[in-house]
Write an enzyme that holds these catalytic residues in place. Structure first.
Site, PDB file in Angstrom:
ATOM      1  N   ALA A   1     -56.744  37.701  -7.089  1.00  0.00           N
ATOM      2  CA  ALA A   1     -57.828  38.526  -7.640  1.00  0.00           C
ATOM      3  C   ALA A   1     -57.689  38.623  -9.151  1.00  0.00           C
ATOM      4  O   ALA A   1     -56.915  37.880  -9.754  1.00  0.00           O
ATOM      5  CB  ALA A   1     -57.805  39.910  -7.005  1.00  0.00           C
ATOM      6  N   ASN A   2     -58.436  39.505  -9.776  1.00  0.00           N
ATOM      7  CA  ASN A   2     -58.336  39.718 -11.224  1.00  0.00           C
ATOM      8  C   ASN A   2     -58.574  41.194 -11.527  1.00  0.00           C
ATOM      9  O   ASN A   2     -58.781  41.991 -10.620  1.00  0.00           O
ATOM     10  CB  ASN A   2     -59.323  38.812 -11.967  1.00  0.00           C
ATOM     11  CG  ASN A   2     -60.750  39.098 -11.572  1.00  0.00           C
ATOM     12  OD1 ASN A   2     -61.259  40.187 -11.780  1.00  0.00           O
ATOM     13  ND2 ASN A   2     -61.391  38.113 -10.936  1.00  0.00           N
ATOM     14  N   ARG A   3     -58.545  41.560 -12.805  1.00  0.00           N
ATOM     15  CA  ARG A   3     -58.538  42.977 -13.194  1.00  0.00           C
ATOM     16  C   ARG A   3     -59.917  43.616 -13.293  1.00  0.00           C
ATOM     17  O   ARG A   3     -60.039  44.757 -13.734  1.00  0.00           O
ATOM     18  CB  ARG A   3     -57.846  43.137 -14.556  1.00  0.00           C
ATOM     19  CG  ARG A   3     -56.395  42.743 -14.565  1.00  0.00           C
ATOM     20  CD  ARG A   3     -55.776  43.030 -15.933  1.00  0.00           C
ATOM     21  NE  ARG A   3     -54.456  42.451 -16.034  1.00  0.00           N
ATOM     22  CZ  ARG A   3     -53.360  42.971 -15.494  1.00  0.00           C
ATOM     23  NH1 ARG A   3     -53.441  44.099 -14.815  1.00  0.00           N
ATOM     24  NH2 ARG A   3     -52.195  42.369 -15.629  1.00  0.00           N
ATOM     25  N   SER A   4     -60.989  42.917 -12.922  1.00  0.00           N
ATOM     26  CA  SER A   4     -62.325  43.509 -13.046  1.00  0.00           C
ATOM     27  C   SER A   4     -62.457  44.773 -12.196  1.00  0.00           C
ATOM     28  O   SER A   4     -62.062  44.786 -11.031  1.00  0.00           O
ATOM     29  CB  SER A   4     -63.378  42.490 -12.595  1.00  0.00           C
ATOM     30  OG  SER A   4     -64.634  43.118 -12.492  1.00  0.00           O
TER      31      SER A   4
ATOM     32  N   ALA B   1     -66.613  39.022 -12.037  1.00  0.00           N
ATOM     33  CA  ALA B   1     -65.486  38.198 -12.483  1.00  0.00           C
ATOM     34  C   ALA B   1     -65.043  37.383 -11.260  1.00  0.00           C
ATOM     35  O   ALA B   1     -64.121  37.757 -10.537  1.00  0.00           O
ATOM     36  CB  ALA B   1     -64.353  39.070 -12.999  1.00  0.00           C
TER      37      ALA B   1
END
Ligand code: CTP
Ligand code: CA
Length: 227
Positions: free
Chosen positions: A33-36, A99
């Protein structure tokens, strides 16, 4: 009926917004995943609805509540997000603020275990579909105005300008997501809106204010552009 001005400048228009990260499963308990946080995309969906548009929000996993007056569809992965977006067509406006993870892996059916003396597992990354580029392809279903967000940590304008052309969208909103800016996961945003005529630098604003300013620009464009 489409209204030209007043409190509901986008009455009669339909909009699709993507927001949040995507989660790409690795096994039943792990994901990429990512930090969005989804904050900017949810703010845009809210502002479009307040302007009178009929809005579908396709959201990756977030902790945010469904915006009121918006049809919210929750998905996990990029491939699920693409399917949900295609099902939301046709629409007049698409804003791709998600994102989206660039890659997925073939997930293991069982939890991957640490083996005592074996090397750590190696993840084989496979490219995800590009939702913005797919929506932007010439087609009778192509939304009339398609807006992407370019998340960059360097060469903001040149990278975002190239990205707008590569993906075929109409406007690209460039975002400096370097950790020092505090933008990713924060409450404020500072953007540069790039279209075929050049760049507009906006001041650092609350993400809801950025959303209202973007929606005002969308309404102005749709009311002045010809079909
Ligand atoms: N995007 C998308 N589908 C993807 C990847 C990105 O729809 N698989 C969209 C995002 O929602 C955003 C825009 O494309 O509107 C730009 O995303 P970004 O991650 O900045 O660009 P990429 O083309 O993925 O390039 P890179 O991550 O290498 O900078
Ligand atoms: Ca990317």
């Amino acid at each position: 009926m489409r209204q030209l001005a007043g409190g509901a400048p986008l009455a009669g228009y339909t909009a699709l917004v993507t927001a949040g990260p995507t989660h790409e499963p690795v096994d039943p308990v792990r994901y990429l995943a990512n930090r969005s946080s989804g904050t900017q995309g949810y703010a845009i969906a809210t502002a479009l609805a307040q302007a009178g548009a009929e809005v579908t929000l396709v959201s990756g996993p977030t902790t945010l509540p469904d915006p009121s007056g918006v049809t919210t569809i929750r998905v996990e992965s990029a491939r699920e997000m693409l399917t949900a977006c295609q099902q939301a067509l046709p629409c007049d406006i698409a804003v791709c603020a998600a994102a989206v993870a660039d890659w997925h892996v073939a997930p293991s059916a069982q939890k991957i275990k640490k083996a005592a003396h074996a090397p750590p597992p190696v993840l084989h990354l496979v490219p995800n579909p590009d939702i913005l580029a797919t929506l932007s392809q010439p087609s009778p279903l192509r939304p009339r105005l398609i807006i992407g967000f370019a998340a960059e940590t360097e060469h903001l304008i040149s990278h975002a300008t190239a990205k707008r052309l590569r993906k075929g969208c109409d406007w690209m909103v460039a975002n400096d997501v370097s950790p020092a800016t505090g933008i990713m996961g924060g409450t404020e945003n500072e953007v540069i809106v790039i279209d075929e005529t050049g760049c507009a630098h906006w001041p650092r604003l609350d993400k809801m204010q950025v959303a209202h300013k973007l929606v005002a620009r969308i309404a102005a464009f749709l009311h002045t552009s010809h079909l």
